[in-house]
Design an enzyme around this catalytic site. Structure first.
Site, PDB file in Angstrom:
ATOM      1  N   CYS A 101       0.826  -1.214   0.000  1.00 10.93           N
ATOM      2  CA  CYS A 101       0.000   0.000   0.000  1.00 10.93           C
ATOM      3  C   CYS A 101       0.858   1.261   0.000  1.00 10.93           C
ATOM      4  O   CYS A 101       1.987   1.259   0.482  1.00 10.93           O
ATOM      5  CB  CYS A 101      -0.880   0.019   1.236  1.00 10.93           C
ATOM      6  N   ARG A 118       5.463  -0.147  -5.980  1.00 16.81           N
ATOM      7  CA  ARG A 118       5.407  -0.947  -4.752  1.00 16.81           C
ATOM      8  C   ARG A 118       4.482  -2.148  -4.902  1.00 16.81           C
ATOM      9  O   ARG A 118       4.529  -3.062  -4.077  1.00 16.81           O
ATOM     10  CB  ARG A 118       4.916  -0.064  -3.599  1.00 16.81           C
ATOM     11  N   TRP A 128      -2.844  -2.731  -1.565  1.00 20.25           N
ATOM     12  CA  TRP A 128      -2.425  -4.107  -1.823  1.00 20.25           C
ATOM     13  C   TRP A 128      -3.253  -4.940  -0.854  1.00 20.25           C
ATOM     14  O   TRP A 128      -3.065  -4.850   0.365  1.00 20.25           O
ATOM     15  CB  TRP A 128      -0.929  -4.242  -1.548  1.00 20.25           C
ATOM     16  N   ASN A 172      -2.078   2.473   5.769  1.00 17.14           N
ATOM     17  CA  ASN A 172      -1.138   1.386   5.462  1.00 17.14           C
ATOM     18  C   ASN A 172      -0.951   0.579   6.738  1.00 17.14           C
ATOM     19  O   ASN A 172      -0.856   1.169   7.822  1.00 17.14           O
ATOM     20  CB  ASN A 172       0.226   1.928   5.060  1.00 17.14           C
ATOM     21  N   GLY A 173      -0.828  -0.730   6.617  1.00 14.42           N
ATOM     22  CA  GLY A 173      -0.589  -1.561   7.803  1.00 14.42           C
ATOM     23  C   GLY A 173      -1.750  -2.514   8.037  1.00 14.42           C
ATOM     24  O   GLY A 173      -2.607  -2.694   7.168  1.00 14.42           O
ATOM     25  N   GLU A 229      18.159 -17.764  -6.378  1.00 11.50           N
ATOM     26  CA  GLU A 229      17.835 -16.395  -6.795  1.00 11.50           C
ATOM     27  C   GLU A 229      17.412 -16.355  -8.270  1.00 11.50           C
ATOM     28  O   GLU A 229      16.472 -15.651  -8.634  1.00 11.50           O
ATOM     29  CB  GLU A 229      19.049 -15.484  -6.525  1.00 11.50           C
ATOM     30  N   LYS A 266      13.830 -15.037  -9.525  1.00  7.65           N
ATOM     31  CA  LYS A 266      13.659 -13.974 -10.528  1.00  7.65           C
ATOM     32  C   LYS A 266      12.707 -14.440 -11.629  1.00  7.65           C
ATOM     33  O   LYS A 266      11.812 -13.725 -12.024  1.00  7.65           O
ATOM     34  CB  LYS A 266      14.996 -13.586 -11.182  1.00  7.65           C
ATOM     35  N   GLU A 268       8.984 -14.907 -10.318  1.00  6.37           N
ATOM     36  CA  GLU A 268       8.218 -13.725  -9.898  1.00  6.37           C
ATOM     37  C   GLU A 268       7.814 -12.826 -11.059  1.00  6.37           C
ATOM     38  O   GLU A 268       6.784 -12.182 -10.987  1.00  6.37           O
ATOM     39  CB  GLU A 268       8.923 -12.941  -8.780  1.00  6.37           C
ATOM     40  N   HIS A 307      18.288 -36.831  -5.018  1.00  7.20           N
ATOM     41  CA  HIS A 307      17.573 -37.231  -3.805  1.00  7.20           C
ATOM     42  C   HIS A 307      16.081 -36.910  -3.900  1.00  7.20           C
ATOM     43  O   HIS A 307      15.411 -36.757  -2.874  1.00  7.20           O
ATOM     44  CB  HIS A 307      18.196 -36.550  -2.579  1.00  7.20           C
ATOM     45  N   LYS A 356       6.792  -4.220  -3.601  1.00  9.75           N
ATOM     46  CA  LYS A 356       8.221  -3.896  -3.516  1.00  9.75           C
ATOM     47  C   LYS A 356       8.700  -3.925  -2.077  1.00  9.75           C
ATOM     48  O   LYS A 356       9.794  -4.385  -1.785  1.00  9.75           O
ATOM     49  CB  LYS A 356       8.465  -2.506  -4.128  1.00  9.75           C
TER      50      LYS A 356
HETATM   51  O1  M6R Z   1      13.280  -4.952   0.970  1.00  7.25           O
HETATM   52  P1  M6R Z   1      13.790  -6.340   1.323  1.00  7.25           P
HETATM   53  O2  M6R Z   1      15.078  -6.643   0.695  1.00  7.25           O
HETATM   54  O3  M6R Z   1      13.786  -6.577   2.803  1.00  7.25           O
HETATM   55  O4  M6R Z   1      12.702  -7.303   0.686  1.00  7.25           O
HETATM   56  C1  M6R Z   1      12.757  -8.680   0.862  1.00  7.25           C
HETATM   57  C2  M6R Z   1      11.981  -9.393  -0.222  1.00  7.25           C
HETATM   58  O5  M6R Z   1      10.632  -9.053  -0.153  1.00  7.25           O
HETATM   59  C3  M6R Z   1      12.517  -9.056  -1.621  1.00  7.25           C
HETATM   60  O6  M6R Z   1      13.877  -9.322  -1.703  1.00  7.25           O
HETATM   61  C4  M6R Z   1      11.781  -9.849  -2.695  1.00  7.25           C
HETATM   62  O7  M6R Z   1      12.055 -11.198  -2.550  1.00  7.25           O
HETATM   63  C5  M6R Z   1      12.196  -9.324  -4.060  1.00  7.25           C
HETATM   64  N1  M6R Z   1      11.114  -8.631  -4.674  1.00  7.25           N
HETATM   65  C6  M6R Z   1      12.586 -10.364  -5.020  1.00  7.25           C
HETATM   66  O8  M6R Z   1      12.933  -9.829  -6.251  1.00  7.25           O
END
Ligand code: M6R
Length: 615
Positions: A2, A27, A77, A103-104, A488, A492, A495, A511, A610
């Site tokens: 949000c 975000r 969100w 927000n929250g 990672e 990527k 997502e 395994h 974000k």
């Molecule tokens: O802001 P942060 O690094 O603490 O966020 C952690 C994760 O939410 C963030 O790394 C998320 O996995 C990424 N969007 C991945 O690309």
């Protein structure tokens, strides 16, 4: 997640609110709305989906927009209730006099709702925010003062909130409140702004007040009053915002993600600047506040982070254990906070976060701080909540990262962790690895040109992306220090393209996961020269024997082995230790081009945010 924006001044509020919300879009959100106030009325407009839907509505309300110089806006969100127009913010009360964005998460909203229903409140949405709107309105009924109503309501609410409220009976002010969710007040001349994040207001002002938890602010066009928990007026502390508006532009790239991948060579240069001058000089890390003696007393390192930052932490483990000779545990913050954890003053805690606002990591940091551990924060946001909790703050200064998929912030975190490992090694005066440390330093200095070589020649990566874009599943494998990059790379890809991708340590394939291999399952292997090269190659043979399509990302391959692979992406040579900082660029580009080829919303993938400011 949000986002909040507020404006009070002489300009058309809707223009500033929409511009602010458009800078918060990155975000991640699923609906939006604004409330516009003038001396006679408050009008609320909301839309589900993208911001453009709200903009279209406002185009038909030009009269109202033109006369409204005060307003609050929000992108939502969804947490409580579907992403519908009805659940979008702002929310109001029965008489529609009080309007609120939030927000929250309000944890006791069910209880409060029952109480308010007894008082006659009728709810139009499933949200926790509407409960807060009714509660503040109820308190207003008793106090006839928006500040006092907010103060009373805040005391009854459990959970996290950044509130921004207006009331028809007080058409010259916006009242804000904060607890465990970021909120800033942008300071202007004859106008003021409110935002949950800097990009929303940086175009208009570079001066701001960061609201602290339990504070409440009353903002008019010419004044800002901040009250503490005891309702005492406190002096305003104005700070300068660290960003330039230009940083939030795509600069000609199709997507922010592509721009941010390309920026990584400069990011490396920035992180190294002033810290690593040459291969024969010691790393300078003035931000690290422990003395040599205290460093020698560190018995354990606990790294806490989420998502991509967690993967950076896993690579950190390899270099810190190897060079600093200190055992390292890495744990996802969301797990750390629900365990009886063990830490003490001899534990060095490292929190890693791009945003510095990730709720789980903040809670974990607070938890480990109570055990008297020294807390190092590695973050891209020196203005964040986590930065303020740090005993030692290592800001990576990668510049604002707009794309939800973290790329350049990951690179910056890796470089920081390499520097920290070398620094601890040098402070502890470990003798072993002298040659390797010198090589690593030289390779860090040469890294920008290797990244440039990759991003400037992407035709092979683009070809492979197109070829594999129709597959529904993907496996990434690697071993040793590159294993976290298998995680990672898979993260990527999934997502931003929504392809089901999983990262495995190559040795684990047999395994269990090997059962899934056939010619519909591409396997991407990271094959770096070094201690596990032959092992990964054997794992590739095993995959090929099950007819998996094999993609190799490698810095060296003999001709006889090359035929094992369906496709090969060759990367610049480098040692095993520096490898992850080179091959990750290929994995980022591959994910990007697959998603781009599939026509996905690369910068704002569905359901993602974000900065994840709720647990
Ligand atoms: O802001 P942060 O690094 O603490 O966020 C952690 C994760 O939410 C963030 O790394 C998320 O996995 C990424 N969007 C991945 O690309």
């Amino acid at each position: 997640m949000c986002g909040i924006i507020g404006y009070i001044g002489d300009k058309t509020a809707s223009d500033i609110l929409i511009s602010g919300l458009s800078h918060l879009e990155y975000r991640g959100y699923d609906s939006s709305g604004v409330a516009l106030m003038n001396n006679e009325e408050v009008n609320v407009f909301k839309a589900s989906g993208k911001l453009i839907n709200l903009i279209e509505i406002l185009k038909t309300k030009q009269n109202i927009c033109a006369k409204s110089k005060i307003g609050i806006g929000h992108i939502r969100w969804a947490t409580h209730g579907l992403p519908t127009t009805q659940n979008a913010h702002p929310h109001t009360c029965n008489c529609k006099n009080l309007t609120l964005v939030h927000n929250g998460i309000i944890e006791n909203y069910q209880e409060l709702k029952k109480e308010l229903e007894k008082q006659g409140a009728v709810f139009a949405s499933q949200t926790d925010t509407e409960v807060a709107a009714h509660l503040i309105a109820y308190e207003y009924g008793k106090t006839k003062n928006l500040l006092n109503a907010m103060q009373n309501a805040a005391k009854k609410i459990k959970g996290a909130f950044a509130f921004c409220a207006i009331h028809k009976e007080e058409p010259d002010r916006i009242v804000v409140a904060k607890r465990n969710a970021p909120l800033i007040i942008g300071v202007g001349q004859g106008e003021n702004f409110i935002a949950s994040d800097i990009p929303a207001i940086i175009e208009y002002t570079k001066k701001a007040i960061y609201l602290s938890d339990y504070q409440i602010g009353v903002i008019t066009k010419d004044s800002i009053e901040i009250y503490d928990e005891k309702n005492t007026l406190i002096p305003n502390k104005i700070e300068y915002l660290p960003f330039e508006a230009v940083a939030i532009s795509k600069m000609g790239y199709k997507h922010f993600m592509l721009k941010e991948i390309h920026e990584q060579s400069d990011v490396v240069r920035n992180v190294l600047a002033g810290k690593l001058l040459s291969a024969d000089k010691k790393v300078v890390l003035d931000e690290f506040k422990l003395t040599k003696k205290e460093i020698k007393n560190i018995k354990r390192i606990q790294i806490i982070a989420c998502g991509t930052s967690y993967h950076a932490g896993l690579i950190g483990k390899y270099v810190l254990e190897k060079f600093a000779k200190i055992p390292v545990d890495v744990e996802a913050s969301s797990e750390y906070i629900y365990r009886d954890t063990i830490a003490d003053k001899n534990t060095l805690a490292i929190g890693i976060s791009q945003s510095g606002e990730t709720a789980d990591t903040i809670t974990a940091i607070k938890q480990i701080k109570q055990d008297n551990s020294h807390v190092v924060i590695i973050t891209n946001r020196a203005d964040s909540t986590m930065a303020r909790l740090a005993d030692s703050l290592l800001p990576v200064s990668a510049g604002i990262e707009v794309s939800v998929a973290a790329t350049k912030s990951y690179m910056a975190q890796l470089i920081s962790l390499y520097l920290l490992a070398i620094y601890l090694y040098e402070q502890k005066e470990v003798e072993q690895y002298k040659k390797e440390i010198a090589t690593l330093k030289q390779e860090l200095l040469e890294l920008p040109s290797k990244i440039e070589a990759i991003v400037e020649n992407t035709s092979n990566i683009q070809r492979i992306a197109k070829k594999y874009s129709s597959y529904k599943d993907f496996i990434f494998i690697a071993r040793g220090i590159n294993y976290p990059n298998a995680l990672e790379g898979a993260l990527k890809l999934k997502e931003i393209s929504y392809i089901n991708a999983t990262g495995y340590s190559a040795g684990e394939l047999k395994h269990g996961p090997i059962a899934m291999l056939d010619n519909n399952m591409p396997v991407l292997a990271i094959l770096n020269t070094g201690s596990v090269y032959d092992k990964v190659l054997s794992n590739c043979e095993e995959a090929k024997a099950r007819q998996a399509k094999l993609i190799g990302v490698t810095n060296y391959i003999e001709e006889k082995d090359a035929s094992l692979f369906d496709d090969i992406i060759t990367i610049p040579l480098g040692s095993e230790t520096i490898g992850p900082a080179i091959n990750i660029v290929v994995l980022q580009l591959l994910a990007y081009y697959i998603a781009e080829y599939l026509g996905k919303d690369v910068d704002q993938p569905r359901n993602l945010a974000k900065s994840v400011t709720v647990e």
